[in-house]
Design an enzyme around this catalytic site. Structure first.
Site, short mmCIF file in Angstrom:
data_model
loop_
_atom_site.label_atom_id
_atom_site.label_comp_id
_atom_site.label_asym_id
_atom_site.label_seq_id
_atom_site.Cartn_x
_atom_site.Cartn_y
_atom_site.Cartn_z
N HIS A 180 38.97 47.08 40.54
CA HIS A 180 39.21 47.61 39.20
C HIS A 180 39.45 49.12 39.24
O HIS A 180 39.14 49.80 40.22
CB HIS A 180 38.03 47.29 38.28
N GLU A 254 30.18 41.68 40.05
CA GLU A 254 29.61 42.61 41.03
C GLU A 254 28.14 42.30 41.28
O GLU A 254 27.48 41.57 40.52
CB GLU A 254 29.79 44.05 40.53
#
Length: 372
Positions: A180, A254
């Site tokens: 990202h 994550e």
């Protein structure tokens, strides 16, 4: 990245059982970066030569090449691609256009003729493919006409293998692994796990640049994202350019850093000095109230197996975070846990891993950011 592409193709008879081979070399011609070969049924020498060029350019694009030097022993293909000879045959015109479309992916491309003796690697691959085509014909398979854009020929064998000596077989599932873009926590270099910070203005520009690059690259069948906003927004930018929807997979989230969420490295080490040191040495150790890297690996590999089952042979864009992407690269490399501490992945960087039907895997690219 600059590479050298060598390609060849031929037919046993003209037309006859045909096949092609292509190899992508490092710029110094010292390392084989990718290979491809395929039987294409019954076709002409010229069709097979063009198919070899197309395969070589596709492999070069797949590893992120930006500059390509093409060498072939087909004077016709070289001169037509260089624009010095006209393309008259309708079958070749279709292939010529496909090759030109692929060539647009590169910042610079050149074409040069070489003697067959200097094209021995690609020639050997092409001959293996022609042997497969001849065997297919002897086995009673219907012969295939020259390749056409709307109906590509049936292949007796397809091998795409960046590390040619491994012998991996079949069409791989290719994963484009995109981290990202920037958030405020990444600017401050703080642990950012299950928290949900938004992309910064720079992060959105990074996502847009990556999206444009991926759209120009093409060939992506689906976009899969972590559920966290920073990843989903990065994925959405790419999906919009590609004309696709975003599929969310919760297992691509994550690491849960627990009590260390939002802390800097130094702050976490000061808060829990012994535990932090153990965590840096042992992937089975979780942060306080968080998740170990081993636990991350278990869920990420579950996501990998699902994606391979659902998208076998396709190219899948996965938008996620540092630990899941490192885990996918580690899995492809069949490497030990120490590699997690040695890989570096920049924000909005692209890595590429491939997984073959026979269980083999390869890593083609790590941490590309040239498009930013």
């Amino acid at each position: 990245m600059k590479v050298v592409v060598e390609a060849d193709g031929g037919a046993r008879g003209n037309p006859g059982p045909a096949g092609y081979g292509a190899v992508v070399w490092s710029a110094d011609h010292g390392v084989v970066l990718a290979e491809a070969k395929s039987a294409i049924g019954r076709a002409t020498n010229n069709v097979a030569e063009y198919r070899g060029l197309i395969a070589g350019l596709a492999e070069a694009a797949g590893i992120g090449a930006t500059e390509v030097e093409v060498y072939m022993d087909s004077k016709l293909v070289v001169e037509q691609m260089a624009g010095r000879w006209r393309v008259k045959h309708p079958d070749l015109a279709v292939l010529h256009q496909q090759a030109k479309d692929l060539a647009r992916h590169f910042g610079r491309i050149s074409y040069a003729w070489i003697p067959r003796a200097d094209n021995s690697h690609a020639d050997a691959l092409a001959n293996e493919a022609m042997d497969a085509a001849a065997e297919m014909e002897r086995g009673g398979e219907p012969p295939t006409a020259a390749v056409r854009e709307e109906a590509p020929p049936k292949s007796a064998e397809v091998v795409t293998n960046p590390a040619g000596w491994t012998g991996a077989k079949g069409a791989p599932t290719r994963f484009l692994l995109l981290r990202h873009g920037q958030t405020e926590l990444s600017v401050q270099r703080r642990y950012s796990g299950r928290g949900n910070p938004a992309l910064t203005d720079l992060g959105r520009r990074q996502a847009g640049a990556a999206a444009q690059y991926l759209a120009e690259r093409g060939g992506i069948a689906t976009v899969v994202s972590s559920p966290l906003q920073r990843a989903y927004d990065t994925a959405s930018a790419a999906a919009k350019e590609l004309g696709l929807d975003v599929v969310v997979d919760d297992d691509l989230i994550e690491t849960d850093f627990g009590a260390w969420e939002g802390l800097t490295f130094s702050e976490a080490a000061e808060r829990d000095p012994d535990l932090h040191l153990s965590w840096l040495r042992d992937t089975s150790v979780p942060p306080p109230g968080g998740e170990s890297f081993d636990a991350v690996a278990e869920r990420v590999r579950g996501a990998l197996h699902r994606m391979i089952a659902e998208h076998a042979g396709d190219t899948v864009l996965v938008v996620s975070h540092v630990t899941p992407i490192k885990t996918l690269l580690r899995t492809a490399l069949d490497a030990g846990p120490a590699i997690l501490y040695r890989l570096h992945l920049d924000l909005a960087s692209l890595s590429i891993a491939e997984f073959y039907p026979d269980g083999a895997a390869s890593v083609r690219l790590v941490n590309q950011t040239a498009y930013l």
